[in-house]
Scaffold this motif. Structure first.
Motif, PDB file in Angstrom:
ATOM      1  N   GLY A  73       0.656   5.282   1.321  1.00  0.00           N
ATOM      2  CA  GLY A  73       0.069   6.446   1.880  1.00  0.00           C
ATOM      3  C   GLY A  73       0.522   7.561   1.933  1.00  0.00           C
ATOM      4  N   CYS A  92      -5.870   3.157   4.785  1.00  0.00           N
ATOM      5  CA  CYS A  92      -6.045   3.004   3.567  1.00  0.00           C
ATOM      6  C   CYS A  92      -7.605   2.637   3.684  1.00  0.00           C
ATOM      7  CB  CYS A  92      -5.382   1.511   2.941  1.00  0.00           C
ATOM      8  SG  CYS A  92      -3.677   1.946   2.932  1.00  0.00           S
ATOM      9  N   THR A 132       0.974  -1.249  -0.022  1.00  0.00           N
ATOM     10  CA  THR A 132      -0.070  -0.018  -0.159  1.00  0.00           C
ATOM     11  C   THR A 132       0.839   1.408   0.080  1.00  0.00           C
ATOM     12  OG1 THR A 132      -0.059   0.069   2.536  1.00  0.00           O
ATOM     13  CG2 THR A 132      -1.804  -1.029   1.289  1.00  0.00           C
ATOM     14  N   THR A 184      -9.345   2.420  -2.090  1.00  0.00           N
ATOM     15  CA  THR A 184      -7.831   2.388  -2.221  1.00  0.00           C
ATOM     16  C   THR A 184      -7.298   1.357  -3.284  1.00  0.00           C
ATOM     17  OG1 THR A 184      -7.320   3.445   0.132  1.00  0.00           O
ATOM     18  CG2 THR A 184      -5.767   2.481  -1.172  1.00  0.00           C
TER      19      THR A 184
END
Length: 209
Positions: free
Chosen positions: A31, A68, A29, A72
């Motif tokens: 961010g 998330c 992920t 996302t």
């Protein structure tokens, strides 16, 4: 991921096999703090959506599910069998000395859209499915019913469910397909002798090919 054409794995059944046999995926992920990766056991349902559905859970204390949000875009990496391959295992190396070492492996990158499922019914179902699948080989498989309802309820309150609607699957099977058959077989024999049975099996050409 760089994929030479001879290593490209496009067959859905093989992509699904790698994901099924090696379910501990790396959820990647991004961010505000940059890239992150979580290692999670996934359940995969190939019959939901155009490319399947991944399900997992994380600890409620893991900030992933708040960082998330639903919607996302994420990626999950599933790495299959892998091992180092020495040049000494190629018969032609001893004739021409024109070989180099390498690393053989299978991998699938699943991209998709994340949905956070903070619902008791969902997390109970995913935990039941995971334990049922992975306890099947035990003499006495563990079930949630083996513990008190109060204990299980407390544990379930401490996890949050995740779903990933898969939008694409990209696979790579680097199995010495670019080598002469006797070199490929020689490397497979040596890998099997060293306990890498799964990778050795994948490297051996199918009968009739």
């Amino acid at each position: 991921m760089y994929i030479p054409s001879h290593f490209a794995e496009n067959r859905p059944d093989q992509l699904h096999r790698i994901m099924r046999e090696h379910p501990l995926g790396v959820l990647v992920t991004q961010g505000t703090g940059g890239l992150d990766a979580d290692h999670l056991p996934f359940e995969f349902d190939p019959d939901v959506g155009p490319h399947g559905l991944l399900s997992a859970h994380v600890a409620r204390s893991n900030p992933l599910w708040q960082r998330c949000l639903t919607g996302t875009q994420v990626m999950v990496v599933f790495r299959g069998a892998q091992a180092y391959v020495s040049t000494n295992w190629y018969p032609t190396k001893h004739e021409s000395h024109q070989q180099v070492p390498t690393w053989n492996y299978e991998v699938v990158h699943a991209q998709g859209i994340l949905t956070v499922r903070d619902e008791e019914r969902f997390v109970r179902r995913i935990v039941a499915r995971l334990t049922r699948r992975h306890e099947v080989g035990e003499h006495r498989p563990w079930r949630m019913g083996d513990s008190t309802p109060e204990f299980i309820d407390g544990m379930l309150r401490n996890i949050v469910g995740l779903e990933i609607g898969v939008t694409s699957l990209v696979g790579k099977s680097k199995l010495s397909q670019n080598k002469a058959l006797r070199d490929r077989s020689g490397a497979a024999d040596e890998l099997q002798a060293r306990g890498h049975d799964e990778l050795a099996q994948r490297m051996r050409p199918a009968e009739g090919s």
